[in-house]
Design a protein around this motif. Structure first.
Motif, short mmCIF file in Angstrom:
data_model
loop_
_atom_site.label_atom_id
_atom_site.label_comp_id
_atom_site.label_asym_id
_atom_site.label_seq_id
_atom_site.Cartn_x
_atom_site.Cartn_y
_atom_site.Cartn_z
N ALA A 71 -78.80 -50.09 72.65
CA ALA A 71 -78.49 -51.44 72.17
C ALA A 71 -78.66 -51.52 70.66
O ALA A 71 -77.84 -52.14 69.96
N MET A 72 -79.72 -50.88 70.13
CA MET A 72 -79.92 -50.88 68.67
C MET A 72 -78.80 -50.14 67.97
O MET A 72 -78.28 -50.60 66.95
N GLU A 73 -78.40 -48.98 68.50
CA GLU A 73 -77.31 -48.22 67.90
C GLU A 73 -76.01 -49.01 67.95
O GLU A 73 -75.25 -49.00 66.98
N LEU A 74 -75.77 -49.68 69.05
CA LEU A 74 -74.56 -50.49 69.18
C LEU A 74 -74.56 -51.61 68.14
O LEU A 74 -73.53 -51.88 67.52
N THR A 75 -75.70 -52.24 67.96
CA THR A 75 -75.80 -53.30 66.95
C THR A 75 -75.54 -52.73 65.56
O THR A 75 -74.82 -53.35 64.76
N GLN A 76 -76.10 -51.56 65.26
CA GLN A 76 -75.88 -50.94 63.95
C GLN A 76 -74.41 -50.59 63.75
O GLN A 76 -73.86 -50.80 62.67
N VAL A 77 -73.77 -50.07 64.79
CA VAL A 77 -72.36 -49.71 64.68
C VAL A 77 -71.52 -50.96 64.46
O VAL A 77 -70.59 -50.96 63.64
N LYS A 78 -71.84 -52.04 65.20
CA LYS A 78 -71.09 -53.28 65.01
C LYS A 78 -71.25 -53.81 63.59
O LYS A 78 -70.28 -54.25 62.97
N GLU A 79 -72.48 -53.77 63.07
CA GLU A 79 -72.71 -54.23 61.69
C GLU A 79 -71.96 -53.36 60.70
O GLU A 79 -71.35 -53.88 59.75
N ALA A 80 -71.99 -52.05 60.91
CA ALA A 80 -71.27 -51.14 60.00
C ALA A 80 -69.77 -51.40 60.08
O ALA A 80 -69.08 -51.42 59.06
N LEU A 81 -69.26 -51.63 61.28
CA LEU A 81 -67.84 -51.90 61.46
C LEU A 81 -67.45 -53.21 60.77
O LEU A 81 -66.41 -53.28 60.12
N GLN A 82 -68.31 -54.21 60.89
CA GLN A 82 -68.02 -55.49 60.23
C GLN A 82 -68.02 -55.32 58.72
O GLN A 82 -67.15 -55.87 58.03
N SER A 83 -68.98 -54.55 58.18
CA SER A 83 -69.01 -54.35 56.73
C SER A 83 -67.81 -53.54 56.28
O SER A 83 -67.21 -53.82 55.23
#
Length: 125
Positions: A71-83
């Motif tokens: 879940a943490m990795e998914l959140t980080q990937v989503k944030e990176a994708l948004q940026s």
């Protein structure tokens, strides 16, 4: 009217006494050694159940840790994708601005080239 009730009550008492006597006879058949064997078997089964419970709890904790990490990795990937998406949008915006400037500069170069040719023609005449 009282007689049938008393007979039923007496019958119920006799049946209760029979059940009690049967349970008492079963209990008296067990020796002290049998009781110890049964107690040991119960303790062993209880320990095995506790061990199995601890094993399942450990597995649950491991899966919970994995799920939390995912879940943490998914959140980080989503944030990176948004940026990255925001960066791409900014780059596209800058590209549009530069293309407009380029078109303007090309038009100006074209007009300057035409003016230069006109002046060359005036000079040669």
């Amino acid at each position: 009217m009282r007689k049938p009730i008393l007979i039923c009550l007496l019958l119920i008492m006799v049946l209760g006494f029979c059940v009690y006597f049967k349970l008492w006879s079963i209990d008296s058949e067990f020796s002290q050694e049998d009781r110890e064997i049964i107690r040991r078997q119960f303790d062993l089964a209880n320990r095995e159940a506790m061990d199995e419970s601890a094993e399942w709890r450990f597995k649950y904790d491991m899966e919970l840790d994995r799920a939390t990490k995912c879940a943490m990795e998914l959140t980080q990937v989503k944030e990176a994708l948004q940026s990255k998406t925001k960066e791409v949008a900014d780059i596209n915006k800058n590209l549009d601005i530069l293309q407009k400037e380029n078109i303007g500069l090309l038009e100006r170069v074209e007009s300057l080239t035409q003016e230069l040719q006109a002046k060359k023609m005036n000079c040669s005449l």
